[in-house]
Design an enzyme around this catalytic site. Structure first.
Site, PDB file in Angstrom:
ATOM      1  N   ALA A  75       0.842  -1.207   0.000  1.00 54.83           N
ATOM      2  CA  ALA A  75       0.000   0.000   0.000  1.00 54.83           C
ATOM      3  C   ALA A  75       0.871   1.249   0.000  1.00 54.83           C
ATOM      4  CB  ALA A  75      -0.921   0.020   1.218  1.00 54.83           C
ATOM      5  N   GLU A 108      -2.492 -12.603  -4.228  1.00 56.38           N
ATOM      6  CA  GLU A 108      -3.913 -12.527  -4.561  1.00 56.38           C
ATOM      7  C   GLU A 108      -4.305 -11.061  -4.675  1.00 56.38           C
ATOM      8  OE1 GLU A 108      -3.697 -14.459  -1.383  1.00 56.38           O
ATOM      9  OE2 GLU A 108      -3.758 -16.441  -2.332  1.00 56.38           O
ATOM     10  N   ASN A 113      -9.785  -4.710  -8.395  1.00 58.79           N
ATOM     11  CA  ASN A 113      -8.659  -3.801  -8.115  1.00 58.79           C
ATOM     12  C   ASN A 113      -7.757  -3.639  -9.346  1.00 58.79           C
ATOM     13  OD1 ASN A 113      -6.637  -2.264  -6.989  1.00 58.79           O
ATOM     14  ND2 ASN A 113      -6.332  -3.583  -5.207  1.00 58.79           N
ATOM     15  N   TYR A 120       0.942  -4.969 -11.177  1.00 59.27           N
ATOM     16  CA  TYR A 120       1.535  -6.316 -11.177  1.00 59.27           C
ATOM     17  C   TYR A 120       1.852  -6.787 -12.602  1.00 59.27           C
ATOM     18  CZ  TYR A 120      -0.130  -6.334  -6.360  1.00 59.27           C
ATOM     19  OH  TYR A 120      -0.358  -6.012  -5.055  1.00 59.27           O
TER      20      TYR A 120
HETATM   21  C1  LIG Z   1      -1.843  -0.461  -5.690  1.00 53.06           C
HETATM   22  C2  LIG Z   1      -1.009   0.687  -5.120  1.00 53.06           C
HETATM   23  C3  LIG Z   1      -0.038   0.127  -4.075  1.00 53.06           C
HETATM   24  C4  LIG Z   1      -0.211   1.342  -6.263  1.00 53.06           C
HETATM   25  O1  LIG Z   1       0.649   2.325  -5.701  1.00 53.06           O
HETATM   26  P1  LIG Z   1       1.157   3.569  -6.592  1.00 53.06           P
HETATM   27  O2  LIG Z   1       2.312   4.169  -5.880  1.00 53.06           O
HETATM   28  O3  LIG Z   1       0.029   4.445  -6.939  1.00 53.06           O
HETATM   29  O4  LIG Z   1       1.640   2.813  -7.904  1.00 53.06           O
HETATM   30  P2  LIG Z   1       2.616   3.368  -9.035  1.00 53.06           P
HETATM   31  O5  LIG Z   1       2.570   4.851  -9.105  1.00 53.06           O
HETATM   32  O6  LIG Z   1       3.940   2.723  -8.874  1.00 53.06           O
HETATM   33  O7  LIG Z   1       1.894   2.773 -10.334  1.00 53.06           O
HETATM   34  C5  LIG Z   1       2.511   1.800 -11.150  1.00 53.06           C
HETATM   35  C6  LIG Z   1       1.559   1.418 -12.271  1.00 53.06           C
HETATM   36  O8  LIG Z   1       0.408   0.767 -11.735  1.00 53.06           O
HETATM   37  C7  LIG Z   1      -0.741   1.152 -12.506  1.00 53.06           C
HETATM   38  N1  LIG Z   1      -1.683   1.922 -11.663  1.00 53.06           N
HETATM   39  C8  LIG Z   1      -1.460   2.393 -10.404  1.00 53.06           C
HETATM   40  N2  LIG Z   1      -2.558   3.023  -9.960  1.00 53.06           N
HETATM   41  C9  LIG Z   1      -3.475   2.946 -10.941  1.00 53.06           C
HETATM   42  C10 LIG Z   1      -4.791   3.401 -11.071  1.00 53.06           C
HETATM   43  N3  LIG Z   1      -5.407   4.079 -10.082  1.00 53.06           N
HETATM   44  N4  LIG Z   1      -5.454   3.115 -12.219  1.00 53.06           N
HETATM   45  C11 LIG Z   1      -4.855   2.438 -13.211  1.00 53.06           C
HETATM   46  N5  LIG Z   1      -3.589   1.995 -13.153  1.00 53.06           N
HETATM   47  C12 LIG Z   1      -2.911   2.236 -12.034  1.00 53.06           C
HETATM   48  C13 LIG Z   1      -0.249   2.006 -13.636  1.00 53.06           C
HETATM   49  O9  LIG Z   1       0.083   1.133 -14.680  1.00 53.06           O
HETATM   50  C14 LIG Z   1       0.989   2.609 -13.013  1.00 53.06           C
HETATM   51  O10 LIG Z   1       1.919   3.030 -13.938  1.00 53.06           O
HETATM   52  P3  LIG Z   1       1.754   4.536 -14.568  1.00 53.06           P
HETATM   53  O11 LIG Z   1       1.515   5.472 -13.421  1.00 53.06           O
HETATM   54  O12 LIG Z   1       3.071   4.726 -15.246  1.00 53.06           O
HETATM   55  O13 LIG Z   1       0.585   4.441 -15.493  1.00 53.06           O
HETATM   56  C15 LIG Z   1      -1.920   1.777  -4.497  1.00 53.06           C
HETATM   57  O14 LIG Z   1      -2.911   2.135  -5.431  1.00 53.06           O
HETATM   58  C16 LIG Z   1      -2.593   1.360  -3.206  1.00 53.06           C
HETATM   59  O15 LIG Z   1      -2.026   1.484  -2.109  1.00 53.06           O
HETATM   60  N6  LIG Z   1      -3.855   0.846  -3.298  1.00 53.06           N
HETATM   61  C17 LIG Z   1      -4.623   0.432  -2.131  1.00 53.06           C
HETATM   62  C18 LIG Z   1      -4.092  -0.848  -1.540  1.00 53.06           C
HETATM   63  C19 LIG Z   1      -4.074  -1.963  -2.565  1.00 53.06           C
HETATM   64  O16 LIG Z   1      -5.007  -2.167  -3.314  1.00 53.06           O
HETATM   65  N7  LIG Z   1      -2.970  -2.732  -2.559  1.00 53.06           N
HETATM   66  C20 LIG Z   1      -2.804  -3.868  -3.408  1.00 53.06           C
HETATM   67  C21 LIG Z   1      -3.488  -5.038  -2.778  1.00 53.06           C
HETATM   68  S1  LIG Z   1      -3.309  -6.531  -3.735  1.00 53.06           S
END
Ligand SMILES: CC(C)(COP(=O)(O)OP(=O)(O)OC[C@H]1O[C@@H](n2cnc3c(N)ncnc32)[C@H](O)[C@@H]1OP(=O)(O)O)[C@@H](O)C(=O)NCCC(=O)NCCS
Length: 155
Positions: A75, A108, A113, A120
């Site tokens: 996260a 998982e 999401n 991933y």
């Molecule tokens: C999933 C999570 C960890 C991603 O963190 P983040 O720092 O925003 O991710 P990044 O900036 O490194 O994004 C990497 C890539 O993921 C994809 N991505 C990330 N957020 C996205 C969104 N809201 N919609 C679509 N693609 C997304 C994109 O491909 C992105 O690359 P880009 O920005 O060059 O397009 C964050 O959204 C989060 O904490 N979510 C809530 C908790 C969660 O769902 N965790 C995963 C549980 S399995």
């Protein structure tokens, strides 16, 4: 990592900040006690935090058992998303898993999401199965994803 960023192992002192992010990031957050146990009592568990300006902005963890690693949590603070931090944390987990001897990393993710699934897929994970009704809170399915070949340099 950008200028003021660092990634290191999670410690008990990080838990206030970790829990603040956990509670706004997941429909059913893990408890503080669950994280405490991961840190002090689970020798298979490896948790990292990302710091920016000394503050926890994200974290992730996994279990590593022999040649298998499994991501438990990842996260980023909602105000700090979409700037590559999730990607950098996941890369750090992948490197650590490989260094600890894992050949593959599984996880998982909720079917809904999309953000996490995109992250991933871009890091080389492929969907390999579905666990029906895996999430007790919403009865949502989990997609199982895997990244193979961690130790053969196929990234
Ligand atoms: C999933 C999570 C960890 C991603 O963190 P983040 O720092 O925003 O991710 P990044 O900036 O490194 O994004 C990497 C890539 O993921 C994809 N991505 C990330 N957020 C996205 C969104 N809201 N919609 C679509 N693609 C997304 C994109 O491909 C992105 O690359 P880009 O920005 O060059 O397009 C964050 O959204 C989060 O904490 N979510 C809530 C908790 C969660 O769902 N965790 C995963 C549980 S399995």
């Amino acid at each position: 990592l950008s200028g003021d960023e660092a990634i290191r192992r999670m410690s008990l002192e990080d838990l206030d900040q970790v829990m603040a992010i956990e509670e706004v990031s997941f429909p059913t957050p893990w408890s503080r006690e669950a994280y405490r146990r991961e840190i002090v009592a689970n020798s298979y568990a490896h948790y990292l935090v990302m710091l920016a300006g000394g503050e926890v902005v994200g974290y992730g963890g996994m279990w590593v058992v022999l040649d298998e690693a499994h991501v438990t949590n990842l996260a980023v603070n909602p105000t700090r998303r979409r700037e590559g931090r999730g990607k950098r944390l996941l890369s750090a987990l992948i490197e650590l898993a490989a260094a600890l001897g894992a050949e593959r990393l599984t996880l998982e993710v909720r079917r809904s999401n999309q953000a996490a699934q995109m992250l991933y897929i871009r890091q080389g994970f492929v969907a390999c199965g579905v666990r029906r009704n895996y999430y007790a809170d919403t009865q949502e399915d989990a997609l199982v994803m895997v990244k193979e070949g961690l130790r053969t340099g196929r990234r």
